[in-house]
Design a protein around this motif. Structure first.
Motif, PDB file in Angstrom:
ATOM      1  N   LYS A 152     -58.882 107.005 -43.198  1.00  0.00           N
ATOM      2  CA  LYS A 152     -58.673 106.503 -41.616  1.00  0.00           C
ATOM      3  C   LYS A 152     -59.777 105.462 -41.172  1.00  0.00           C
ATOM      4  CE  LYS A 152     -56.523 109.421 -39.402  1.00  0.00           C
ATOM      5  NZ  LYS A 152     -56.154 110.327 -38.390  1.00  0.00           N
ATOM      6  N   ASP A 201     -59.219 102.068 -42.702  1.00  0.00           N
ATOM      7  CA  ASP A 201     -58.059 101.529 -42.080  1.00  0.00           C
ATOM      8  C   ASP A 201     -58.373 100.844 -40.703  1.00  0.00           C
ATOM      9  OD1 ASP A 201     -56.494 101.757 -44.491  1.00  0.00           O
ATOM     10  OD2 ASP A 201     -55.273 103.305 -43.561  1.00  0.00           O
ATOM     11  N   LEU A 235     -58.398  96.990 -39.276  1.00  0.00           N
ATOM     12  CA  LEU A 235     -57.644  96.818 -38.134  1.00  0.00           C
ATOM     13  C   LEU A 235     -58.457  96.012 -37.141  1.00  0.00           C
ATOM     14  CD1 LEU A 235     -55.025  99.589 -37.223  1.00  0.00           C
ATOM     15  CD2 LEU A 235     -54.506  97.258 -38.003  1.00  0.00           C
ATOM     16  N   THR A 280     -55.692 100.102 -30.557  1.00  0.00           N
ATOM     17  CA  THR A 280     -55.455 100.890 -31.712  1.00  0.00           C
ATOM     18  C   THR A 280     -56.001 102.156 -31.232  1.00  0.00           C
ATOM     19  OG1 THR A 280     -57.748 100.166 -32.574  1.00  0.00           O
ATOM     20  CG2 THR A 280     -55.825  98.786 -33.242  1.00  0.00           C
ATOM     21  N   LEU A 285     -52.502 101.878 -43.948  1.00  0.00           N
ATOM     22  CA  LEU A 285     -52.214 100.672 -43.945  1.00  0.00           C
ATOM     23  C   LEU A 285     -51.647 100.166 -45.230  1.00  0.00           C
ATOM     24  CD1 LEU A 285     -55.594  98.700 -42.532  1.00  0.00           C
ATOM     25  CD2 LEU A 285     -53.200  98.707 -41.814  1.00  0.00           C
ATOM     26  N   GLN A 286     -51.913 100.910 -46.350  1.00  0.00           N
ATOM     27  CA  GLN A 286     -51.049 100.662 -47.468  1.00  0.00           C
ATOM     28  C   GLN A 286     -49.702 100.828 -47.513  1.00  0.00           C
ATOM     29  OE1 GLN A 286     -52.915 103.423 -50.409  1.00  0.00           O
ATOM     30  NE2 GLN A 286     -51.552 105.102 -49.788  1.00  0.00           N
ATOM     31  N   VAL A 292     -49.217  94.345 -43.750  1.00  0.00           N
ATOM     32  CA  VAL A 292     -50.021  93.912 -42.676  1.00  0.00           C
ATOM     33  C   VAL A 292     -50.045  92.551 -41.971  1.00  0.00           C
ATOM     34  CG1 VAL A 292     -52.750  93.568 -42.338  1.00  0.00           C
ATOM     35  CG2 VAL A 292     -51.925  95.455 -43.828  1.00  0.00           C
ATOM     36  N   LEU A 344     -47.748  92.977 -39.280  1.00  0.00           N
ATOM     37  CA  LEU A 344     -48.239  93.895 -38.081  1.00  0.00           C
ATOM     38  C   LEU A 344     -49.173  92.529 -37.499  1.00  0.00           C
ATOM     39  CD1 LEU A 344     -49.196  96.088 -36.687  1.00  0.00           C
ATOM     40  CD2 LEU A 344     -51.248  96.440 -38.354  1.00  0.00           C
TER      41      LEU A 344
END
Length: 142
Positions: free
Chosen positions: A18, A21, A25, A78, A121-122, A126, A129
């Motif tokens: 996390k 990721d 982000l 986020t 994210l995988q 992306v 997004l």
């Protein structure tokens, strides 16, 4: 402590994957809006009680409130949550837009009127997004 330091500490406190990721982000949003205002909301109310997950915010918009008042708030947010990560695209007037424009293309994510939630994210596209974030920024540009 500065907002940038709070954000850095928040990201660093997350478990892997996390943490990576959230950092990716963070870097992506900074690339999309390099001069955007940074926010850090710790998720606590006035009494210090935790009422929400901490949020990193980017950009600024004026959001209307009840009674004709308004306040400044971020455009993109986020947050880590228990099952993954949430990306908030705030201030959209059309609550179906995210689902209709990006829901089918984003991958393994839950898409609502203002939130895109995913495990990692995988599991998502992306680029889609990033397009959703750009769309939200454009819709709430001052």
């Amino acid at each position: 402590m500065s907002v940038a330091e709070q954000i850095k500490n928040y990201i660093a406190a997350q478990p892997e994957p996390k943490r990576s990721d959230l950092q990716a982000l963070h870097d992506l949003v900074l690339e999309i809006m390099p001069n955007g205002r940074l926010w850090f909301l710790d998720g606590k109310d006035e009494s210090g009680k935790t009422v929400a997950n901490p949020n990193i915010g980017y950009g600024v918009q004026t959001m209307p409130l009840a009674g004709g008042k308004s306040r400044e708030f971020y455009q993109i947010g986020t947050s880590a949550n228990t099952t993954g990560i949430s990306v908030y695209i705030m201030g959209l007037k059309d609550k179906k837009a995210l689902v209709e424009k990006f829901g089918k293309k984003i991958g393994q994510a839950s898409v609502t009127g203002y939130c895109i939630k995913f495990k990692a994210l995988q599991n998502i596209d992306v680029g889609t997004l990033a397009d959703a974030m750009r769309y939200g920024i454009e819709q709430t540009r001052r």
